[in-house]
Write a protein that holds these residues in place. Structure first.
Motif, PDB file in Angstrom:
ATOM      1  N   ASN A 130       0.758  -1.062  -0.026  1.00 50.81           N
ATOM      2  CA  ASN A 130       0.007  -0.027   0.222  1.00 50.81           C
ATOM      3  C   ASN A 130       0.817   1.242  -0.015  1.00 50.81           C
ATOM      4  O   ASN A 130       1.551   1.525   0.970  1.00 50.81           O
ATOM      5  CB  ASN A 130      -0.804   0.073   1.137  1.00 50.81           C
ATOM      6  CG  ASN A 130      -1.751  -1.056   1.337  1.00 50.81           C
ATOM      7  OD1 ASN A 130      -2.361  -1.530   0.077  1.00 50.81           O
ATOM      8  ND2 ASN A 130      -2.224  -1.574   2.488  1.00 50.81           N
ATOM      9  N   VAL A 132       0.421   5.052  -0.372  1.00 56.78           N
ATOM     10  CA  VAL A 132      -0.855   5.904  -0.461  1.00 56.78           C
ATOM     11  C   VAL A 132      -0.366   7.454   0.000  1.00 56.78           C
ATOM     12  O   VAL A 132      -0.053   7.779   1.206  1.00 56.78           O
ATOM     13  CB  VAL A 132      -1.907   5.653   0.468  1.00 56.78           C
ATOM     14  CG1 VAL A 132      -2.984   6.444   0.547  1.00 56.78           C
ATOM     15  CG2 VAL A 132      -2.422   4.405   0.123  1.00 56.78           C
ATOM     16  N   ARG A 153      -0.682  -3.297  -3.976  1.00 56.11           N
ATOM     17  CA  ARG A 153      -2.233  -3.472  -3.889  1.00 56.11           C
ATOM     18  C   ARG A 153      -2.935  -2.366  -3.897  1.00 56.11           C
ATOM     19  O   ARG A 153      -4.069  -2.211  -4.564  1.00 56.11           O
ATOM     20  CB  ARG A 153      -2.641  -4.252  -2.669  1.00 56.11           C
ATOM     21  CG  ARG A 153      -2.036  -6.024  -2.560  1.00 56.11           C
ATOM     22  CD  ARG A 153      -2.409  -6.511  -1.231  1.00 56.11           C
ATOM     23  NE  ARG A 153      -2.059  -7.766  -1.450  1.00 56.11           N
ATOM     24  CZ  ARG A 153      -2.677  -9.023  -1.785  1.00 56.11           C
ATOM     25  NH1 ARG A 153      -3.859  -8.695  -2.141  1.00 56.11           N
ATOM     26  NH2 ARG A 153      -2.172 -10.202  -1.762  1.00 56.11           N
ATOM     27  N   GLU A 154      -2.354  -1.114  -3.470  1.00 58.86           N
ATOM     28  CA  GLU A 154      -3.013   0.108  -3.612  1.00 58.86           C
ATOM     29  C   GLU A 154      -2.018   1.088  -3.783  1.00 58.86           C
ATOM     30  O   GLU A 154      -0.911   1.332  -3.122  1.00 58.86           O
ATOM     31  CB  GLU A 154      -3.741   0.481  -2.148  1.00 58.86           C
ATOM     32  CG  GLU A 154      -4.509   1.683  -2.080  1.00 58.86           C
ATOM     33  CD  GLU A 154      -5.168   1.907  -0.722  1.00 58.86           C
ATOM     34  OE1 GLU A 154      -6.007   2.671  -0.686  1.00 58.86           O
ATOM     35  OE2 GLU A 154      -4.828   1.324   0.289  1.00 58.86           O
ATOM     36  N   SER A 156      -1.892   5.409  -4.394  1.00 55.24           N
ATOM     37  CA  SER A 156      -2.640   6.773  -4.586  1.00 55.24           C
ATOM     38  C   SER A 156      -1.487   7.933  -4.670  1.00 55.24           C
ATOM     39  O   SER A 156      -0.998   8.364  -3.648  1.00 55.24           O
ATOM     40  CB  SER A 156      -3.591   6.874  -3.467  1.00 55.24           C
ATOM     41  OG  SER A 156      -4.356   7.953  -3.366  1.00 55.24           O
ATOM     42  N   ASN A 184      -6.605  -1.023  -6.307  1.00 52.83           N
ATOM     43  CA  ASN A 184      -6.998   0.371  -5.913  1.00 52.83           C
ATOM     44  C   ASN A 184      -5.805   1.265  -6.720  1.00 52.83           C
ATOM     45  O   ASN A 184      -4.773   1.082  -6.113  1.00 52.83           O
ATOM     46  CB  ASN A 184      -7.268   0.541  -4.767  1.00 52.83           C
ATOM     47  CG  ASN A 184      -7.984   1.994  -4.567  1.00 52.83           C
ATOM     48  OD1 ASN A 184      -7.825   2.834  -5.143  1.00 52.83           O
ATOM     49  ND2 ASN A 184      -8.938   1.947  -3.642  1.00 52.83           N
TER      50      ASN A 184
END
Length: 321
Positions: A130, A132, A153-154, A156, A184
């Motif tokens: 992740n 982010v 997996r993510e 942003s 995502n």
């Protein structure tokens, strides 16, 4: 209080979230077995001395008053696996030293004031899942080295401000083609250009992308993306994709219109691709059809040449396209 806590010889986890306790890191090195430290929403102003916690694997310091440059000491903590530092007032840039945290699996640093470019060394975070870091003030491009993060997996880098004024990434959208379980991606609100790569997410595990239960969410709205939607998206069973506010041309591939699970089931509910994006010549406040919001045809002297328009404009269709 700090001296009391950190002198406990068998302390492995300390959770003070939401308590206004003036904790200093002066003797945190005494807590040689400390693995998890939860200090979110405690009024913390700095984390000076944190690097002495050599066994620490998980650090939560979100929703505090930490300000100044990104804490350099964090780069001296190679055992960190999870770092949560969102909702502070951190400024400055991310150092290339971020690539030294090779055990990092989760890095949340959104809603700060971090600026500059995203260092290419971030591609060395070989275990990251992740990443982010949205709602900051990054400029430049998304490093292509992020394509090497196979466990991602993510991701942003969402930006809510006016792109180009204080921040906002430009350049091309990378393909994420090596990630096998990426669910995502949020790049909304930047100024990315070019088309969606034809091999976008091509490395997704077959069982993962074919499962009804694995919703894959792509927030691509409000950039400057062009071209058309790759037909390879049809391989994803459960997809939510927001492309509104770009310069992507239609038509939407007809095969997408039978993907009943897409857009949280709205494609099947409305039996229409309008749930993905309004077609050219139509608009809606969200750029697509949803509950209580249909795609409305433009007026006689108005145009909306791209998919997912928020409004129609007065003008010549050929010039607008």
């Amino acid at each position: 209080v700090s001296k009391l806590f950190f002198s406990l010889p068998n302390l492995r986890l300390l959770n003070l979230r939401g308590n206004d306790i003036p904790l200093a890191m002066d003797n945190i090195g005494s807590a040689t077995n400390l693995k998890l430290l939860q200090l979110s929403a405690t009024g913390l102003r700095d984390i000076n001395g944190i690097s002495a916690a050599t066994s620490l694997e998980e650090l939560h310091v979100t929703e505090n008053d930490i300000n100044g440059d990104f804490p350099e000491e964090l780069y001296d903590m190679p055992n960190l696996e999870r770092l949560y530092i969102s909702f502070n007032n951190i400024t400055g840039t991310l150092s290339p030293r971020i690539g030294e945290l090779t055990n990092l699996k989760e890095f949340y640093a959104y809603t700060n004031f971090i600026s500059g470019t995203i260092p290419t060394e971030i591609g060395k975070l070989e275990n990251i899942e992740n990443l982010v870091i949205g709602q900051n003030f990054f400029r430049g491009t998304i490093p292509t080295e992020i394509n090497d993060l196979v466990h991602l997996r993510e991701f942003s880098v969402y930006y809510e401000g006016e792109a180009g004024i204080n921040g906002g990434l430009d350049g091309k959208l990378i393909d994420f083609a090596k990630a096998t379980h990426l669910r995502n991606i949020d790049v909304e609100g930047n100024k990315l250009t070019g088309s969606i790569p034809s091999n976008f997410l091509s490395g997704l595990d077959t069982d993962f992308r074919s499962s009804d239960d694995n919703e894959i969410v792509l927030h691509l709205a409000d950039n400057m993306l062009t071209g058309t939607l790759p037909t390879t998206f049809n391989n994803i069973k459960n997809l939510y994709i927001d492309i509104a506010g770009n310069q992507i041309k239609g038509p939407i591939p007809q095969s997408f219109c039978s993907q009943s699970l897409w857009m949280s089931g709205k494609v099947g509910e409305f039996n229409s691709c309008n749930a993905i994006a309004c077609p050219a010549g139509y608009f809606s406040p969200s750029g697509r059809q949803k509950e209580g919001e249909d795609c409305t045809r433009c007026g006689a002297l108005e145009v909306a040449p791209f998919l997912g328009s928020y409004e129609c404009i007065v003008g010549d269709l050929e010039k607008a396209a």
